[in-house]
Design a protein around this motif. Structure first.
Motif, mmCIF file in Angstrom:
data_model
loop_
_atom_site.group_PDB
_atom_site.id
_atom_site.type_symbol
_atom_site.label_atom_id
_atom_site.label_comp_id
_atom_site.label_asym_id
_atom_site.label_seq_id
_atom_site.Cartn_x
_atom_site.Cartn_y
_atom_site.Cartn_z
ATOM 1 N N ALA A 84 0.834 -1.206 0.000
ATOM 2 C CA ALA A 84 0.000 0.000 0.000
ATOM 3 C C ALA A 84 0.867 1.255 0.000
ATOM 4 O O ALA A 84 0.539 2.248 -0.647
ATOM 5 N N LEU A 85 1.981 1.208 0.707
ATOM 6 C CA LEU A 85 2.904 2.358 0.725
ATOM 7 C C LEU A 85 3.458 2.646 -0.660
ATOM 8 O O LEU A 85 3.649 3.807 -1.030
ATOM 9 N N ARG A 86 3.713 1.598 -1.427
ATOM 10 C CA ARG A 86 4.253 1.783 -2.776
ATOM 11 C C ARG A 86 3.278 2.522 -3.691
ATOM 12 O O ARG A 86 3.689 3.170 -4.637
ATOM 13 N N SER A 87 1.982 2.395 -3.403
ATOM 14 C CA SER A 87 0.999 3.045 -4.264
ATOM 15 C C SER A 87 0.642 4.453 -3.793
ATOM 16 O O SER A 87 -0.148 5.122 -4.437
ATOM 17 N N ASP A 137 2.012 8.435 -2.297
ATOM 18 C CA ASP A 137 3.023 9.435 -2.645
ATOM 19 C C ASP A 137 4.390 9.008 -2.094
ATOM 20 O O ASP A 137 4.531 8.802 -0.886
ATOM 21 N N PRO A 138 5.415 8.876 -2.947
ATOM 22 C CA PRO A 138 6.725 8.416 -2.474
ATOM 23 C C PRO A 138 7.360 9.352 -1.440
ATOM 24 O O PRO A 138 8.020 8.894 -0.520
ATOM 25 N N HIS A 139 7.137 10.654 -1.597
ATOM 26 C CA HIS A 139 7.715 11.625 -0.667
ATOM 27 C C HIS A 139 7.117 11.428 0.727
ATOM 28 O O HIS A 139 7.840 11.363 1.731
ATOM 29 N N GLY A 140 5.791 11.307 0.789
ATOM 30 C CA GLY A 140 5.132 11.088 2.069
ATOM 31 C C GLY A 140 5.470 9.739 2.666
ATOM 32 O O GLY A 140 5.637 9.611 3.880
ATOM 33 N N ALA A 141 5.578 8.735 1.816
ATOM 34 C CA ALA A 141 5.932 7.398 2.297
ATOM 35 C C ALA A 141 7.324 7.386 2.918
ATOM 36 O O ALA A 141 7.554 6.729 3.930
ATOM 37 N N THR A 142 8.234 8.140 2.330
ATOM 38 C CA THR A 142 9.594 8.236 2.882
ATOM 39 C C THR A 142 9.565 8.811 4.288
ATOM 40 O O THR A 142 10.220 8.296 5.199
ATOM 41 N N ILE A 143 8.808 9.877 4.466
ATOM 42 C CA ILE A 143 8.700 10.503 5.787
ATOM 43 C C ILE A 143 8.036 9.542 6.768
ATOM 44 O O ILE A 143 8.484 9.390 7.904
ATOM 45 N N LEU A 144 6.977 8.882 6.329
ATOM 46 C CA LEU A 144 6.255 7.949 7.181
ATOM 47 C C LEU A 144 7.145 6.804 7.644
ATOM 48 O O LEU A 144 7.172 6.454 8.822
ATOM 49 N N ILE A 145 7.893 6.232 6.736
ATOM 50 C CA ILE A 145 8.781 5.121 7.082
ATOM 51 C C ILE A 145 9.886 5.585 8.031
ATOM 52 O O ILE A 145 10.166 4.944 9.041
ATOM 53 N N ALA A 146 10.501 6.715 7.701
ATOM 54 C CA ALA A 146 11.612 7.197 8.534
ATOM 55 C C ALA A 146 11.146 7.506 9.952
ATOM 56 O O ALA A 146 11.804 7.124 10.924
ATOM 57 N N SER A 188 7.353 22.036 10.080
ATOM 58 C CA SER A 188 5.888 22.026 9.987
ATOM 59 C C SER A 188 5.427 21.392 8.674
ATOM 60 O O SER A 188 4.431 20.670 8.642
ATOM 61 N N THR A 189 6.159 21.623 7.605
ATOM 62 C CA THR A 189 5.814 21.016 6.318
ATOM 63 C C THR A 189 6.015 19.503 6.365
ATOM 64 O O THR A 189 5.205 18.739 5.833
ATOM 65 N N ALA A 190 7.076 19.073 7.023
ATOM 66 C CA ALA A 190 7.317 17.632 7.159
ATOM 67 C C ALA A 190 6.178 16.973 7.939
ATOM 68 O O ALA A 190 5.722 15.880 7.580
ATOM 69 N N TYR A 191 5.708 17.632 9.004
ATOM 70 C CA TYR A 191 4.582 17.095 9.764
ATOM 71 C C TYR A 191 3.322 17.021 8.895
ATOM 72 O O TYR A 191 2.548 16.077 8.991
ATOM 73 N N LYS A 192 3.110 18.019 8.049
ATOM 74 C CA LYS A 192 1.940 18.005 7.165
ATOM 75 C C LYS A 192 2.029 16.851 6.171
ATOM 76 O O LYS A 192 1.058 16.132 5.941
ATOM 77 N N HIS A 193 3.215 16.667 5.574
ATOM 78 C CA HIS A 193 3.403 15.547 4.639
ATOM 79 C C HIS A 193 3.196 14.211 5.355
ATOM 80 O O HIS A 193 2.619 13.273 4.800
ATOM 81 N N HIS A 194 3.675 14.126 6.593
ATOM 82 C CA HIS A 194 3.538 12.922 7.392
ATOM 83 C C HIS A 194 2.063 12.616 7.648
ATOM 84 O O HIS A 194 1.613 11.473 7.477
ATOM 85 N N ALA A 195 1.306 13.632 8.041
ATOM 86 C CA ALA A 195 -0.121 13.438 8.317
ATOM 87 C C ALA A 195 -0.866 13.021 7.047
ATOM 88 O O ALA A 195 -1.706 12.115 7.075
ATOM 89 N N ARG A 196 -0.547 13.669 5.940
ATOM 90 C CA ARG A 196 -1.197 13.312 4.671
ATOM 91 C C ARG A 196 -0.854 11.885 4.258
ATOM 92 O O ARG A 196 -1.693 11.154 3.736
ATOM 93 N N ALA A 197 0.398 11.493 4.473
ATOM 94 C CA ALA A 197 0.819 10.135 4.120
ATOM 95 C C ALA A 197 0.082 9.097 4.967
ATOM 96 O O ALA A 197 -0.311 8.041 4.464
ATOM 97 N N ARG A 198 -0.126 9.388 6.245
ATOM 98 C CA ARG A 198 -0.870 8.468 7.106
ATOM 99 C C ARG A 198 -2.305 8.309 6.622
ATOM 100 O O ARG A 198 -2.836 7.203 6.561
ATOM 101 N N VAL A 199 -2.924 9.438 6.300
ATOM 102 C CA VAL A 199 -4.310 9.394 5.814
ATOM 103 C C VAL A 199 -4.378 8.608 4.503
ATOM 104 O O VAL A 199 -5.260 7.771 4.313
ATOM 105 N N ALA A 200 -3.440 8.883 3.603
ATOM 106 C CA ALA A 200 -3.428 8.194 2.308
ATOM 107 C C ALA A 200 -3.187 6.696 2.491
ATOM 108 O O ALA A 200 -3.824 5.869 1.822
ATOM 109 N N LEU A 201 -2.281 6.333 3.376
ATOM 110 C CA LEU A 201 -2.002 4.914 3.629
ATOM 111 C C LEU A 201 -3.235 4.228 4.214
ATOM 112 O O LEU A 201 -3.604 3.136 3.774
ATOM 113 N N ARG A 202 -3.858 4.863 5.190
ATOM 114 C CA ARG A 202 -5.055 4.278 5.794
ATOM 115 C C ARG A 202 -6.148 4.093 4.744
ATOM 116 O O ARG A 202 -6.793 3.049 4.676
ATOM 117 N N ALA A 203 -6.352 5.100 3.908
ATOM 118 C CA ALA A 203 -7.385 5.017 2.866
ATOM 119 C C ALA A 203 -7.072 3.903 1.870
ATOM 120 O O ALA A 203 -7.969 3.162 1.446
#
Length: 157
Positions: A98-101, A103-112, A132-147
Protein backbone atom coordinates in the motif's frame (compact mmCIF):
# COMPACT_ATOMS: atom_id res chain seq x y z
CA UNK A 1 3.80 11.72 35.30
CA UNK A 2 4.09 13.05 38.86
CA UNK A 3 7.68 11.86 38.87
CA UNK A 4 8.35 13.80 35.66
CA UNK A 5 6.88 16.96 37.22
CA UNK A 6 9.05 16.55 40.31
CA UNK A 7 12.15 15.98 38.18
CA UNK A 8 11.41 19.11 36.14
CA UNK A 9 10.85 21.13 39.33
CA UNK A 10 14.14 19.97 40.81
CA UNK A 11 15.98 20.82 37.59
CA UNK A 12 14.53 24.34 37.52
CA UNK A 13 14.73 25.03 41.26
CA UNK A 14 17.71 27.34 40.83
CA UNK A 15 15.56 29.61 38.61
CA UNK A 16 12.78 29.99 41.21
CA UNK A 17 12.86 33.44 42.84
CA UNK A 18 10.67 33.62 45.98
CA UNK A 19 11.26 37.38 46.25
CA UNK A 20 10.01 38.23 42.76
CA UNK A 21 7.96 41.46 42.75
CA UNK A 22 5.86 41.08 39.59
CA UNK A 23 2.94 43.21 38.44
CA UNK A 24 0.30 40.80 39.76
CA UNK A 25 -1.41 42.18 42.93
CA UNK A 26 -1.56 38.69 44.46
CA UNK A 27 2.22 38.55 44.28
CA UNK A 28 2.57 41.84 46.15
CA UNK A 29 0.80 40.63 49.26
CA UNK A 30 1.69 42.42 52.49
CA UNK A 31 2.47 39.06 54.07
CA UNK A 32 5.80 37.77 52.68
CA UNK A 33 4.91 34.17 53.50
CA UNK A 34 1.65 34.38 51.53
CA UNK A 35 3.48 36.00 48.62
CA UNK A 36 6.08 33.22 48.58
CA UNK A 37 3.38 30.54 48.74
CA UNK A 38 1.52 32.12 45.83
CA UNK A 39 4.71 32.41 43.82
CA UNK A 40 5.68 28.82 44.55
CA UNK A 41 2.21 27.50 43.63
CA UNK A 42 2.22 29.40 40.33
CA UNK A 43 5.79 28.33 39.52
CA UNK A 44 4.95 24.68 40.18
CA UNK A 45 1.69 24.98 38.24
CA UNK A 46 3.57 26.29 35.18
CA UNK A 47 5.99 23.38 35.36
CA UNK A 48 3.13 20.89 35.77
CA UNK A 49 1.23 22.38 32.85
CA UNK A 50 4.35 22.23 30.68
CA UNK A 51 5.14 18.60 31.53
CA UNK A 52 1.53 17.44 31.11
CA UNK A 53 1.07 19.24 27.79
CA UNK A 54 4.23 17.66 26.41
CA UNK A 55 3.09 14.27 27.70
CA UNK A 56 -0.19 14.58 25.79
CA UNK A 57 1.57 15.91 22.68
CA UNK A 58 3.79 12.83 22.63
CA UNK A 59 0.82 10.55 23.33
CA UNK A 60 -1.12 12.09 20.43
CA UNK A 61 1.83 11.69 18.05
CA UNK A 62 2.74 8.17 19.10
CA UNK A 63 -0.28 6.52 20.70
CA UNK A 64 0.33 3.58 22.97
CA UNK A 65 3.98 4.36 23.54
CA UNK A 66 3.64 6.37 26.75
CA UNK A 67 0.93 4.50 28.59
CA UNK A 68 2.00 1.04 29.63
CA UNK A 69 -0.22 -1.45 31.45
CA UNK A 70 1.45 -1.82 34.85
CA UNK A 71 0.25 -5.32 35.71
CA UNK A 72 0.45 -7.07 32.39
CA UNK A 73 0.98 -10.77 32.93
CA UNK A 74 3.92 -12.24 31.07
CA UNK A 75 3.39 -15.22 28.85
CA UNK A 76 5.43 -18.33 29.46
CA UNK A 77 6.64 -18.25 25.83
CA UNK A 78 6.79 -14.69 24.47
CA UNK A 79 7.55 -15.91 20.93
CA UNK A 80 4.56 -15.79 18.56
CA UNK A 81 3.19 -19.02 17.20
CA UNK A 82 3.23 -19.88 13.47
CA UNK A 83 -0.23 -18.45 12.75
CA UNK A 84 0.64 -15.12 14.39
CA UNK A 85 3.92 -14.97 12.48
CA UNK A 86 2.17 -15.57 9.16
CA UNK A 87 -0.53 -13.00 9.96
CA UNK A 88 2.05 -10.36 10.94
CA UNK A 89 4.08 -11.01 7.80
CA UNK A 90 0.97 -10.73 5.61
CA UNK A 91 0.02 -7.44 7.30
CA UNK A 92 3.55 -6.14 6.87
CA UNK A 93 3.55 -7.01 3.17
CA UNK A 94 0.10 -5.46 2.74
CA UNK A 95 1.29 -2.21 4.32
CA UNK A 96 4.46 -2.11 2.22
CA UNK A 97 2.47 -2.75 -0.95
CA UNK A 98 0.00 0.00 0.00
CA UNK A 99 2.90 2.36 0.73
CA UNK A 100 4.25 1.78 -2.78
CA UNK A 101 1.00 3.05 -4.26
CA UNK A 102 0.98 6.26 -2.21
CA UNK A 103 3.02 9.44 -2.64
CA UNK A 104 6.73 8.42 -2.47
CA UNK A 105 7.71 11.63 -0.67
CA UNK A 106 5.13 11.09 2.07
CA UNK A 107 5.93 7.40 2.30
CA UNK A 108 9.59 8.24 2.88
CA UNK A 109 8.70 10.50 5.79
CA UNK A 110 6.25 7.95 7.18
CA UNK A 111 8.78 5.12 7.08
CA UNK A 112 11.61 7.20 8.53
CA UNK A 113 9.57 8.59 11.40
CA UNK A 114 7.05 5.88 12.28
CA UNK A 115 8.95 2.72 11.42
CA UNK A 116 12.61 3.68 11.81
CA UNK A 117 11.91 5.99 14.78
CA UNK A 118 13.87 8.95 13.41
CA UNK A 119 12.79 12.20 15.11
CA UNK A 120 10.75 14.40 12.80
CA UNK A 121 13.26 17.25 13.11
CA UNK A 122 15.97 14.99 11.68
CA UNK A 123 13.68 13.73 8.92
CA UNK A 124 12.83 17.32 7.95
CA UNK A 125 16.50 18.29 7.92
CA UNK A 126 17.46 15.28 5.78
CA UNK A 127 14.88 16.04 3.13
CA UNK A 128 15.39 19.80 3.43
CA UNK A 129 11.86 20.73 4.45
CA UNK A 130 10.63 23.00 7.24
CA UNK A 131 9.54 20.97 10.25
CA UNK A 132 5.89 22.03 9.99
CA UNK A 133 5.81 21.02 6.32
CA UNK A 134 7.32 17.63 7.16
CA UNK A 135 4.58 17.10 9.76
CA UNK A 136 1.94 18.00 7.16
CA UNK A 137 3.40 15.55 4.64
CA UNK A 138 3.54 12.92 7.39
CA UNK A 139 -0.12 13.44 8.32
CA UNK A 140 -1.20 13.31 4.67
CA UNK A 141 0.82 10.14 4.12
CA UNK A 142 -0.87 8.47 7.11
CA UNK A 143 -4.31 9.39 5.81
CA UNK A 144 -3.43 8.19 2.31
CA UNK A 145 -2.00 4.91 3.63
CA UNK A 146 -5.05 4.28 5.79
CA UNK A 147 -7.39 5.02 2.87
CA UNK A 148 -5.40 2.74 0.54
CA UNK A 149 -5.44 -0.14 3.03
CA UNK A 150 -9.18 0.30 3.64
CA UNK A 151 -9.81 0.44 -0.12
CA UNK A 152 -7.88 -2.81 -0.64
CA UNK A 153 -9.63 -4.58 2.22
CA UNK A 154 -13.05 -3.48 0.94
CA UNK A 155 -12.11 -4.78 -2.48
CA UNK A 156 -11.20 -8.20 -1.01
CA UNK A 157 -14.63 -8.59 0.65
Amino acid sequence: MAQDVLEAAVKSWDRFDPDYEGGDPARRSSDPETRRNVLFARWLNRITTHVVSHYYDRERRRPGELTVAPFEAERADPAPDAAQTITREQERLEILDALRSTDPHGATILIAHDIDGVPMAEVAAQIRLPLSTAYKHHARARVALRAEIERRRAKER
